[in-house]
Design a protein around this motif. Sequence first.
Motif, PDB file in Angstrom:
ATOM      1  N   UNK A 106      -4.113   4.770  -2.163  1.00 26.99           N
ATOM      2  CA  UNK A 106      -4.198   3.384  -2.838  1.00 26.99           C
ATOM      3  C   UNK A 106      -5.411   2.765  -2.880  1.00 26.99           C
ATOM      4  N   UNK A 107      -6.441   3.003  -2.140  1.00 26.00           N
ATOM      5  CA  UNK A 107      -7.685   2.837  -2.214  1.00 26.00           C
ATOM      6  C   UNK A 107      -8.417   3.415  -3.193  1.00 26.00           C
ATOM      7  N   UNK A 108      -7.989   4.882  -3.224  1.00 28.15           N
ATOM      8  CA  UNK A 108      -8.534   5.607  -4.617  1.00 28.15           C
ATOM      9  C   UNK A 108      -8.200   5.279  -5.991  1.00 28.15           C
ATOM     10  N   UNK A 159       0.831  -1.124  -0.096  1.00 26.12           N
ATOM     11  CA  UNK A 159      -0.040  -0.044  -0.041  1.00 26.12           C
ATOM     12  C   UNK A 159       0.891   1.135   0.016  1.00 26.12           C
ATOM     13  N   UNK A 160       1.865   1.370   0.890  1.00 27.47           N
ATOM     14  CA  UNK A 160       2.658   2.492   0.879  1.00 27.47           C
ATOM     15  C   UNK A 160       3.494   2.633  -0.289  1.00 27.47           C
ATOM     16  N   UNK A 161       3.895   1.569  -0.953  1.00 28.09           N
ATOM     17  CA  UNK A 161       4.777   1.594  -2.174  1.00 28.09           C
ATOM     18  C   UNK A 161       3.962   2.081  -3.245  1.00 28.09           C
ATOM     19  N   UNK A 189      10.248  -9.907   6.523  1.00 25.18           N
ATOM     20  CA  UNK A 189       9.883  -8.691   7.123  1.00 25.18           C
ATOM     21  C   UNK A 189       9.070  -7.748   6.389  1.00 25.18           C
ATOM     22  N   UNK A 190       8.230  -6.766   6.906  1.00 24.71           N
ATOM     23  CA  UNK A 190       7.754  -5.916   6.034  1.00 24.71           C
ATOM     24  C   UNK A 190       8.537  -4.739   5.364  1.00 24.71           C
ATOM     25  N   UNK A 191       8.469  -4.769   4.245  1.00 25.36           N
ATOM     26  CA  UNK A 191       9.411  -3.933   3.537  1.00 25.36           C
ATOM     27  C   UNK A 191       8.735  -3.831   1.999  1.00 25.36           C
ATOM     28  N   UNK A 192       9.103  -2.337   1.573  1.00 29.54           N
ATOM     29  CA  UNK A 192       8.406  -2.102   0.068  1.00 29.54           C
ATOM     30  C   UNK A 192       9.730  -1.137  -0.588  1.00 29.54           C
ATOM     31  N   UNK A 193       9.491  -0.840  -1.605  1.00 27.89           N
ATOM     32  CA  UNK A 193      10.096  -0.094  -2.458  1.00 27.89           C
ATOM     33  C   UNK A 193       9.586   0.583  -3.797  1.00 27.89           C
ATOM     34  N   UNK A 194       9.990   1.973  -4.068  1.00 23.87           N
ATOM     35  CA  UNK A 194       9.139   2.171  -5.240  1.00 23.87           C
ATOM     36  C   UNK A 194      10.317   2.804  -6.092  1.00 23.87           C
ATOM     37  N   UNK A 254       3.892  -4.042  -8.847  1.00 22.34           N
ATOM     38  CA  UNK A 254       4.269  -5.599  -8.819  1.00 22.34           C
ATOM     39  C   UNK A 254       4.428  -6.147  -7.316  1.00 22.34           C
ATOM     40  N   UNK A 255       3.847  -5.551  -6.616  1.00 18.25           N
ATOM     41  CA  UNK A 255       3.701  -6.024  -5.143  1.00 18.25           C
ATOM     42  C   UNK A 255       3.528  -7.554  -5.197  1.00 18.25           C
ATOM     43  N   UNK A 256       2.572  -8.110  -6.174  1.00 17.75           N
ATOM     44  CA  UNK A 256       2.479  -9.590  -6.203  1.00 17.75           C
ATOM     45  C   UNK A 256       3.098 -10.225  -7.406  1.00 17.75           C
TER      46      UNK A 256
END
Length: 483
Positions: free
Chosen positions: A167-169, A127-129, A314-319, A279-281
Amino acid sequence: MNRLAQLDVRYVWHPFTQMRDWMRQEPIVIVRGRGPVLWDAHGRKYLDANASIWTNLHGHQHPALNRALRAQLQKIAHSSALGLANEPAALLAAQLVRLARLREQKDARPRLNNPALEKVFFSDDGSTALEVALKLAYEASRRLGRSGPKPRFLGLEGAYHGDTVGAVSLGHIDLFHRTYAGLLFKSDAVMAPYCYRCPFNRAQPERADARQYRQCQWQCLGQLENRLGRARRRGQPYAAFVFEPLMQGAAGMIPQPHGWLRQAAALAREHGALLIADEVMTGFGRTGPLFACHREGVQPDFLALAKGLTGGYLPMAATLTTLEIFNAFLGEYAEFKTFFHGHSYTGNQLGAAAALASLGLLQKPGAAALRQRLARHLAGALQTLWDLPQVGDIRQEGLVAGIELVKDWRSREPFPLADRAGFRVCEAMARRGVLTRPIGNVLVLMPPYCVSPQQIEQMVEVLRVSVQEVLGKEPGNTPRRSR
């Protein structure tokens, strides 16, 4: 009910769960795992058939990931990225930029003006990515004169990009999002290439992936082109086109026919829209290539990564984004052009160390070939499901499979969502030692990459028997399509 289950039922509120149903029975309490196997508090053993909600790439308790975390713990667990840098985050950013480089396909059509991804913004989850990509695209579009004062976004019907408000929007699943309509900004949607239920597909149902026997004129792309063109002619071009490449996840594992992604990207670029690839999934080899976009030679302006980034640890994301976007936020301090957005755990050292170890496993000699062999084995095992009259469509990309349940394959008539057909089948699967979670009437198989061919066969066979138990035991006269 064991003590842990009692504590959960009394105190924990679970996501996407009707808690009244949850509290009626003893939940499965997972206490340990190894490889593709999980054990509950009663000592019962399960195969993790959805990779712990699509995150776990290499299996549980992987020695390389465990070593990386232990080594990092001997140094430091976390320090702030606000005003400070750290070793594993810097190494990880460099690795991601290197791996995201796309070699142009010289003979590919249509031609794409692909940018280079050279900057990485870390956050916490999918979501934050997407939230980062959204905010960057919104402000950069205004500063670069790519859109009007209120940039607009175009996505796909059935899209899900996360649960933060931005992200919901961008999402278009009414069941999930209508409750929050008063909080959201408006974004537009265009039809997704859902071949099995496409109104333009003139083909009668067959016992094969609907993409293989579809009869259409790419009307889905025509509608995308019309929507982009109308916006541009009104002087309000879209700031960005947002999509999941190769397969839409929460929409119901909806795969795109070959060629759709490249043509859709070309249309968006032609009409001035930036590309935001979720590409989260689909990333990190899940759908085949390391990054799904690269299958069709597409490089987006924003590449949003999470879930499997740390191997599910662990929770982690990248853009990832371009220098053009990055430079739009450069200026003197007093100009206040800074990107005013951040997270307390941005660039977390433990997450970055796990991600580096995971990327190392993905690049080991033979790793890609192993995933391909497992994907072929999964495809072969899934063929045994076509004899079930309640199986309407089987959709697979790499090590992701969606099996859509229907009342009868000839009519494609869906089960009402209130019937909980998918959930009831998954409950029957759990009783037989296989854990997964449905998306409505779509059963999902997404095993870790350490799964064996025999375990894949077990997952599919348990799914088959559970469908028969829950939805009817009489096999239909359903000859498979000849190949």
